[in-house]
Structures are given as structure tokens and as C-alpha cells.
Design an enzyme around this catalytic site. Structure first.
Site, mmCIF file in Angstrom:
data_model
loop_
_atom_site.group_PDB
_atom_site.id
_atom_site.type_symbol
_atom_site.label_atom_id
_atom_site.label_comp_id
_atom_site.label_asym_id
_atom_site.label_seq_id
_atom_site.Cartn_x
_atom_site.Cartn_y
_atom_site.Cartn_z
ATOM 1 N N LYS A 101 0.816 -1.210 0.000
ATOM 2 C CA LYS A 101 0.000 0.000 0.000
ATOM 3 C C LYS A 101 0.853 1.265 0.000
ATOM 4 C CE LYS A 101 -3.957 -2.256 2.067
ATOM 5 N NZ LYS A 101 -4.495 -2.630 0.774
ATOM 6 N N CYS A 102 1.885 1.247 -0.794
ATOM 7 C CA CYS A 102 2.853 2.342 -0.861
ATOM 8 C C CYS A 102 2.776 2.978 -2.253
ATOM 9 C CB CYS A 102 4.253 1.751 -0.611
ATOM 10 S SG CYS A 102 5.622 2.903 -0.798
ATOM 11 N N GLY A 103 3.116 4.241 -2.342
ATOM 12 C CA GLY A 103 3.174 4.887 -3.650
ATOM 13 C C GLY A 103 4.192 4.240 -4.576
#
Length: 181
Positions: A34-36
Site C-alpha cells: 500500500k505504498c506509492g
């Protein structure tokens, strides 16, 4: 202790070591769903498929230490990686890369390469510092998707910052050199 003697746990919960990867070129990456930077899974899998027959492997170590961007269970991580990005490279149990509970593998990686190469003109570190997310200790992992390159002899030969895409020409050159050696 050699990198290969380091105990790790697979995503399936099996205790093992890195001995099975002895003689291969490895790219060790702390990953998050769930990271850019999560789309880097695409390039990591691309590297895996392109060079696995030449003795190369990406090793993914999910980490939830950066804004809890890897909150899922091991089953959820495995499903996400395989269905969203078609990941075939080995994934391991959630791992602390910084702090008092830093995994011994990451202690070895950081000791061997205390500073990451950054892309030219990168402002990623500056942005992290301005948001109060500076590394707490010298050598700490800055964020998800920091990469360590290990040669066939088990030596950590390079470290790349999270914002350096796996298909960056500098990373590709280092991998190609390690494979040719």
C-alpha cells in the site's frame, strides 16, 4: 556469518536460510502493498523473469514499518502480489528492517552498504526529512523498496534508494556486471 547462513522465514511460514540462493546474484528489497512505490513490483518481476535463468533472483521482504503500508496477513500479501503483479520471485515473512528488532539479514546488508545510491536530482530523501520521516540511525532503511544487490560470492555490492526504479540503467548495469563476473 555469511549472508547465506542467515535464517529467514518464508511467506508460508517455513524456517529456512538463504543458502539455497548461494551462487546467485540477488536483489533484496523491502516491499509493501500500500505504498506509492508499490508499482515497482512490475519492474522487479520483469527483472526476475529476464534473468532468473542466468542465476538471478529478487528476494522480497514485506515490511510494515513505514506508515503501516504492509498491513496484510502473509496470505493476503501472497494473494495481492500474485494476482495484482504476477510475482513469481520468493517472498518472505514480514520483516523489521530498522530499529531494535531489525532482522539480522538487514543488519548485515546495512553494515556492508551503509548508504544508498540515489537517482540524479532525487528529492526523495529531502521530502522524507521535511515530513519528519528521516532515518533515526545512520544506515537506516529510508522507506519501502530500498534495494541491495548481492553478488554470486555473497558480497553486498550496491544499495539503491527507494525512489530508484528497479529498471533504472544504473541498477541494470550493476546487475549485468554481477551476472557477468
Amino acid at each position: 556469518m555469511s549472508i547465506y547462513q542467515t535464517d529467514v522465514v518464508t511467506l508460508e511460514g517455513e524456517k529456512t536460510s538463504l543458502e539455497q540462493f548461494q551462487g546467485k546474484v540477488l536483489l533484496v528489497v523491502n516491499v509493501a502493498s500500500k505504498c506509492g512505490l508499490t508499482p515497482q513490483y512490475t519492474q522487479l518481476e520483469s527483472l526476475q523473469r529476464a534473468w532468473q535463468d542466468k542465476g538471478f533472483s529478487v528476494l522480497g521482504f514485506p515490511c510494515n514499518q513505514f506508515l503501516e503500508q504492509e498491513p496484510g496477513s502473509h496470505d493476503e500479501i501472497k494473494t495481492f502480489c500474485s494476482t495484482t503483479y504476477g510475482v513469481t520471485f520468493p517472498l518472505f515473512a514480514k520483516t523489521d528492517v530498522n530499529g531494535a528488532h531489525r532482522h539480522p539479514l538487514y543488519a548485515q546488508l546495512i553494515a556492508a552498504q551503509p548508504e544508498a545510491q540515489r537517482p540524479e536530482g532525487s528529492e526523495f530523501l529531502t521530502r522524507m526529512v521535511s515530513k519528519g520521516r528521516a532515518p533515526k540511525e545512520e544506515g537506516d532503511i529510508l522507506w519501502n523498496f530500498e534495494k541491495f544487490l548481492i553478488n554470486r560470492q555473497g558480497d553486498v555490492v550496491a544499495r539503491f534508494s527507494p525512489d530508484m526504479s528497479p529498471d533504472d540503467p544504473i541498477i541494470l548495469k550493476h546487475i549485468e556486471q554481477a551476472l557477468a563476473a
